[in-house]
Design a protein around this motif. Structure first.
Motif, short mmCIF file in Angstrom:
data_model
loop_
_atom_site.label_atom_id
_atom_site.label_comp_id
_atom_site.label_asym_id
_atom_site.label_seq_id
_atom_site.Cartn_x
_atom_site.Cartn_y
_atom_site.Cartn_z
N MET A 1 0.86 -1.18 0.00
CA MET A 1 0.00 0.00 0.00
C MET A 1 0.90 1.24 0.00
SD MET A 1 -3.46 0.44 2.30
CE MET A 1 -2.75 0.75 3.88
N THR A 2 0.55 2.20 -0.80
CA THR A 2 1.32 3.43 -0.89
C THR A 2 1.16 4.27 0.37
OG1 THR A 2 1.79 5.32 -2.31
CG2 THR A 2 -0.52 4.79 -1.97
N THR A 3 2.04 5.24 0.56
CA THR A 3 1.93 6.18 1.68
C THR A 3 1.84 7.59 1.12
OG1 THR A 3 3.18 4.76 3.17
CG2 THR A 3 3.04 7.08 3.76
N PHE A 4 0.81 8.31 1.50
CA PHE A 4 0.65 9.70 1.08
C PHE A 4 1.47 10.58 2.02
CE2 PHE A 4 -3.04 7.61 -0.62
CZ PHE A 4 -3.18 8.17 -1.88
N THR A 5 2.40 11.33 1.44
CA THR A 5 3.27 12.20 2.23
C THR A 5 3.00 13.67 1.97
OG1 THR A 5 5.00 12.08 0.54
CG2 THR A 5 5.12 10.47 2.36
N ASP A 6 2.04 13.95 1.09
CA ASP A 6 1.73 15.33 0.74
C ASP A 6 0.21 15.51 0.71
OD1 ASP A 6 1.33 17.81 -0.53
OD2 ASP A 6 3.08 17.54 -1.82
N LEU A 7 -0.27 16.50 1.43
CA LEU A 7 -1.71 16.76 1.48
C LEU A 7 -2.26 17.06 0.09
CD1 LEU A 7 -4.28 17.11 3.12
CD2 LEU A 7 -3.57 19.47 3.59
N ALA A 8 -1.47 17.67 -0.76
CA ALA A 8 -1.93 18.00 -2.13
C ALA A 8 -2.31 16.73 -2.89
CB ALA A 8 -0.85 18.78 -2.87
N ASP A 9 -1.58 15.65 -2.69
CA ASP A 9 -1.91 14.39 -3.38
C ASP A 9 -3.24 13.83 -2.89
OD1 ASP A 9 0.47 14.53 -4.81
OD2 ASP A 9 1.55 13.27 -3.37
N LEU A 10 -3.51 13.97 -1.61
CA LEU A 10 -4.79 13.52 -1.06
C LEU A 10 -5.94 14.36 -1.61
CD1 LEU A 10 -4.20 12.84 2.73
CD2 LEU A 10 -5.00 11.25 1.02
N VAL A 11 -5.73 15.66 -1.66
CA VAL A 11 -6.76 16.57 -2.18
C VAL A 11 -7.08 16.22 -3.63
CG1 VAL A 11 -7.25 18.97 -2.77
CG2 VAL A 11 -6.23 18.42 -0.55
N GLU A 12 -6.07 15.95 -4.41
CA GLU A 12 -6.28 15.57 -5.81
C GLU A 12 -7.09 14.28 -5.92
OE1 GLU A 12 -3.56 14.16 -9.57
OE2 GLU A 12 -2.74 15.70 -8.25
N LEU A 13 -6.78 13.32 -5.06
CA LEU A 13 -7.53 12.07 -5.07
C LEU A 13 -8.99 12.28 -4.68
CD1 LEU A 13 -7.05 9.04 -5.56
CD2 LEU A 13 -6.64 8.82 -3.10
N VAL A 14 -9.24 13.13 -3.69
CA VAL A 14 -10.61 13.43 -3.29
C VAL A 14 -11.36 14.12 -4.42
CG1 VAL A 14 -12.03 14.77 -1.68
CG2 VAL A 14 -10.09 13.46 -0.82
N GLU A 15 -10.70 14.98 -5.15
CA GLU A 15 -11.33 15.62 -6.33
C GLU A 15 -11.78 14.57 -7.33
OE1 GLU A 15 -9.31 19.99 -6.86
OE2 GLU A 15 -8.15 18.26 -7.52
N GLN A 16 -10.99 13.53 -7.50
CA GLN A 16 -11.28 12.50 -8.50
C GLN A 16 -12.28 11.46 -8.01
OE1 GLN A 16 -7.42 10.84 -9.24
NE2 GLN A 16 -6.65 12.70 -10.21
N ARG A 17 -12.14 11.02 -6.74
CA ARG A 17 -12.93 9.88 -6.27
C ARG A 17 -13.55 10.11 -4.90
NH1 ARG A 17 -8.35 5.70 -7.59
NH2 ARG A 17 -8.25 5.67 -5.34
N GLY A 18 -13.85 11.34 -4.54
CA GLY A 18 -14.34 11.69 -3.22
C GLY A 18 -15.46 10.84 -2.66
N PRO A 19 -16.54 10.59 -3.41
CA PRO A 19 -17.66 9.83 -2.85
C PRO A 19 -17.32 8.40 -2.43
CG PRO A 19 -18.34 11.00 -4.82
CD PRO A 19 -16.84 11.13 -4.73
#
Length: 148
Positions: free
Chosen positions: A1-19
């Protein structure tokens, strides 16, 4: 499993697959029975087994309006950081791609994980804390910790 080290990457993922995304604070997918059909949490007050993993959605609610998604994600991570202190240092936040199947005793979503997405690193949690402090002051916001 990957590790998110930057909040920007999480925000981008939520933009794409938030629900489809949820945050879970636990020892991880293996400890939670992901992949073996036994995914469940326990109510800490009664010990009752719950029909899914207790998690928090990352989808943005309509009332959030045009406020920054970055702050929304920071808030969702900030709110439950006390769980590590209460449950031990091996408890970490991780992302679930899944579906809500029920509600727990605190009205929290109970989720079946279709795919573990990644761990959330401590540096992301520190960044979330800084954002929340800047936005409204932690002294007025605070975590969702019943014992404080």
């Amino acid at each position: 499993m990957t590790t998110f080290t930057d909040l920007a990457d999480l925000v981008e993922l939520v933009e794409q697959r938030g629900p489809e995304l949820f945050v879970r604070w636990s020892k991880g997918p293996d400890a939670d029975g992901v992949g073996c059909g036994e995914q469940s949490s326990r109510d800490t007050l009664t010990g009752v087994r719950l029909p899914g993993l207790s998690a928090n959605p990352l989808r943005v609610e309509p009332w959030w309006g045009d406020r920054p998604l970055r702050l929304w994600v920071a808030r969702r991570l900030y709110d439950y950081r006390h769980l590590r202190e209460r449950r031990g240092p091996e408890v970490r936040p991780w992302l679930i791609e899944g579906e809500e199947v029920s509600r727990g005793p605190d009205n929290e979503p109970l989720v079946i994980c279709h795919r573990p997405v990644g761990w959330i690193a401590d540096e992301v949690l520190r960044e979330c804390e800084r954002l929340v402090d800047q936005a409204n002051g932690a002294d007025r916001w605070g975590p969702l910790d019943r014992e404080r």
